[in-house]
Design a protein around this motif. Structure first.
Motif, PDB file in Angstrom:
ATOM      1  N   ASN A   6      38.717  48.609  50.726  1.00  0.00           N
ATOM      2  CA  ASN A   6      38.689  49.478  49.538  1.00  0.00           C
ATOM      3  C   ASN A   6      37.715  48.949  48.492  1.00  0.00           C
ATOM      4  OD1 ASN A   6      40.809  51.023  50.677  1.00  0.00           O
ATOM      5  ND2 ASN A   6      42.278  49.487  49.974  1.00  0.00           N
ATOM      6  N   LEU A   7      36.495  48.737  48.931  1.00  0.00           N
ATOM      7  CA  LEU A   7      35.523  48.120  48.030  1.00  0.00           C
ATOM      8  C   LEU A   7      35.243  48.978  46.805  1.00  0.00           C
ATOM      9  CD1 LEU A   7      32.944  46.672  50.570  1.00  0.00           C
ATOM     10  CD2 LEU A   7      34.560  45.413  49.171  1.00  0.00           C
ATOM     11  N   PRO A   8      35.108  48.325  45.648  1.00  0.00           N
ATOM     12  CA  PRO A   8      34.766  49.057  44.425  1.00  0.00           C
ATOM     13  C   PRO A   8      33.400  49.725  44.554  1.00  0.00           C
ATOM     14  CG  PRO A   8      35.514  46.818  43.918  1.00  0.00           C
ATOM     15  CD  PRO A   8      35.300  46.889  45.393  1.00  0.00           C
ATOM     16  N   TYR A 266      37.970  43.637  39.034  1.00  0.00           N
ATOM     17  CA  TYR A 266      39.241  44.105  39.601  1.00  0.00           C
ATOM     18  C   TYR A 266      38.957  44.490  41.044  1.00  0.00           C
ATOM     19  CZ  TYR A 266      43.688  46.751  39.695  1.00  0.00           C
ATOM     20  OH  TYR A 266      44.957  47.221  39.977  1.00  0.00           O
ATOM     21  N   VAL A 267      39.344  43.611  41.966  1.00  0.00           N
ATOM     22  CA  VAL A 267      39.048  43.793  43.383  1.00  0.00           C
ATOM     23  C   VAL A 267      40.350  43.714  44.170  1.00  0.00           C
ATOM     24  CG1 VAL A 267      37.789  42.881  45.365  1.00  0.00           C
ATOM     25  CG2 VAL A 267      36.727  42.830  43.109  1.00  0.00           C
ATOM     26  N   ASN A 268      40.544  44.691  45.092  1.00  0.00           N
ATOM     27  CA  ASN A 268      41.833  44.844  45.764  1.00  0.00           C
ATOM     28  C   ASN A 268      42.916  44.946  44.691  1.00  0.00           C
ATOM     29  OD1 ASN A 268      40.774  44.975  48.335  1.00  0.00           O
ATOM     30  ND2 ASN A 268      40.919  42.779  48.683  1.00  0.00           N
ATOM     31  N   ASN A 269      43.910  44.075  44.712  1.00  0.00           N
ATOM     32  CA  ASN A 269      44.941  44.151  43.664  1.00  0.00           C
ATOM     33  C   ASN A 269      44.871  42.936  42.739  1.00  0.00           C
ATOM     34  OD1 ASN A 269      45.881  42.300  45.548  1.00  0.00           O
ATOM     35  ND2 ASN A 269      48.031  42.674  45.036  1.00  0.00           N
ATOM     36  N   ILE A 270      43.674  42.366  42.620  1.00  0.00           N
ATOM     37  CA  ILE A 270      43.509  41.167  41.782  1.00  0.00           C
ATOM     38  C   ILE A 270      42.554  41.447  40.627  1.00  0.00           C
ATOM     39  CG2 ILE A 270      42.648  38.789  41.705  1.00  0.00           C
ATOM     40  CD1 ILE A 270      43.540  38.537  44.655  1.00  0.00           C
TER      41      ILE A 270
END
Length: 371
Positions: A6-8, A266-270
Motif C-alpha cells: 500500500n505504498l503512498p 506515514y507509511v503502512n500504519n506507522i
C-alpha cells in the motif's frame, strides 16, 4: 529498508536552510552555508533512495526552510533524483521566498515538472516585514509573482501570517487587498504561534487571544470569499478549484513519504518523525526519532480530526467501510446537537458530514465532543 505494501502516492522533501532566521519560526531550519547544504543533499538523496517509492507519485512537495535559497546546482541534484518518481505527477510544489527566486531557478523547476509555487509573503507591510526579520519587501513579492507568471506557472499559492505584532485590522485588510491584487490561485493564512527558543518567545511576545484571531479570520474570509476564493480548508482558500492536492493527502489521512531533517511521514500504519539533529541525520544511522504505530482507535481519531478540516468532510459510507461501524449512528445525539448549533452539516443524500465555517473555527472542541 524493507519493501512496503500500500505504498503512498505522495512525497514530502524537507530543505531546512534559510538565508536568515525569522523571529517567529520554529520549523526545522538552519542558516544556509553551501558546504552544509552539499553534505545534507548527499544524505537526503540516500534517504530518498532507501524507500521503495513508486514511479507514479501523484504529488510531491519540497518545503522548508527555504528551498529556493539553494544554488542551481544543489536544486538540480535534488530535482534530478526525484525525476524518476515524477513522470505521472499531478501536482509538484516547491516553496520559495521572494528574495531568493529568479528566472534560472524557475526554468529549472519547469524542466523537472514542478507545476506549483508556494511563496511565503507573511505580510505586505515593509515595516512589519522588517520587524520580524524577513529579508524581502512587498515590491520584491510583486516582482517575484511577475517572474513566476511570466515563466508560465499557472498555480501559485501565497501565505500570510495572522496575528503578527502591531498588525491592526486596517493593516490586515490592506494585506488581504494587496494579496488579492496579485491574483494567486491559493491563499493560506496561518495564525501566529509563539514557540520556545524563538526570538518572539525570548522577547515575551504572545500570540493573539482567540477572539482577536477569530476576528482576523473573519476579515480574511469576508474579503477572499467576496473575490471568488473558496474556503476549502481551515487555513486555505482556493480559486478556480486549484486546491492544494498534496495537503489533501494529510487531510484525507492518507499515507505519504516524508524525507529530510525533521520530516514526518506515514507509511503502512506507522507515523514517524526524523531527527532534527543535522550531524545525526548526515550519519544516516537511526535517523527516525519518533515512531507511532497507529492502532485502529487512533486511526479513527485521525480520520475524524483531519477530514473535518476540509469542505470534503467525512464520507459516512466510506468511514463505515473502513472502520466497520456507522459513525453517525454511534454518535447521533452529539452530532445532532452540533448540527443544531450550526457547527456541522449533514448532506443526507450523499451521507457526508462537514464542518461549517463556524465549526472549523472551533474544530478542536467538535472533535473532543465526537470522540
Amino acid at each position: 529498508m524493507k519493501k512496503m505494501n500500500n505504498l503512498p502516492k505522495s512525497l514530502y522533501i524537507h530543505i531546512p536552510f534559510c538565508s536568515s532566521m525569522c523571529d517567529y519560526c520554529d520549523f526545522t531550519k538552519l542558516q544556509y552555508f553551501s558546504f552544509l547544504a552539499d553534505s545534507y543533499i548527499t544524505s537526503l538523496i540516500k534517504e530518498i533512495k532507501s524507500y521503495d517509492i513508486p514511479k507514479d507519485l501523484k504529488t510531491i512537495y519540497i518545503g522548508g526552510g527555504t528551498p529556493s535559497v539553494l544554488s542551481l546546482e544543489q536544486l538540480e541534484r535534488i530535482l534530478s533524483t526525484v525525476d524518476e518518481y515524477s513522470k505521472k505527477v499531478e501536482e509538484f510544489t516547491i516553496e520559495v521566498n521572494p528574495e531568493s527566486i529568479d528566472i534560472d531557478k524557475l526554468k529549472l523547476f519547469k524542466k523537472h515538472r514542478v507545476n506549483r509555487i508556494s511563496m511565503g509573503v507573511e505580510s505586505t507591510n515593509d515595516q512589519i516585514l522588517n520587524s520580524i526579520n524577513r529579508k524581502h519587501t512587498f515590491d520584491d513579492v510583486k516582482k517575484a509573482v511577475f517572474l513566476i507568471r511570466n515563466e508560465g506557472f499557472t498555480n501559485l499559492s501565497l501565505d500570510l501570517i495572522l496575528g503578527l505584532p502591531n498588525v491592526t485590522d486596517s493593516l490586515l485588510e490592506n494585506d488581504i487587498k494587496n494579496i488579492i491584487s496579485l491574483n494567486p490561485d491559493n491563499v493560506s493564512c496561518y495564525s501566529l504561534t509563539v514557540h520556545e527558543n524563538t526570538k518572539f518567545y525570548i522577547k515575551g511576545i504572545k500570540a493573539p487571544e482567540d477572539d482577536t484571531l477569530r476576528n482576523m479570520y473573519d476579515l480574511v474570509h469576508y474579503h477572499l470569499s467576496k473575490n471568488g476564493y473558496e474556503h476549502y480548508e481551515i487555513s486555505s482558500w482556493g480559486k478556480n478549484k486549484k486546491y492544494g492536492k498534496h495537503n489533501f493527502t494529510y487531510w484525507r489521512n492518507e499515507r505519504y513519504f516524508g524525507v529530510g531533517l525533521g520530516a514526518s511521514g506515514y507509511v503502512n500504519n506507522i507515523r514517524y518523525k526524523n531527527t532534527r539533529n543535522l550531524n545525526k541525520y548526515n550519519k544516516m544511522e537511526n535517523i527516525i526519532d519518533e515512531k507511532e504505530v497507529v492502532a485502529k482507535k487512533d486511526e479513527i481519531i485521525y480520520e475524524i480530526m483531519l477530514r473535518l478540516r476540509t469542505f470534503e468532510g467525512i464520507d459516512l459510507a466510506q468511514f463505515e467501510q473502513k472502520f466497520g461501524f456507522n459513525l453517525y449512528q454511534n454518535k447521533e445525539k452529539i452530532i445532532q446537537k452540533l448540527i443544531k448549533n450550526g457547527l456541522l452539516l449533514l448532506d443526507e443524500e450523499k451521507k457526508i458530514l462537514v464542518a461549517t465555517y463556524e465549526g472549523m473555527m472551533v474544530l478542536d472542541q467538535i472533535i473532543l465532543d465526537i470522540i
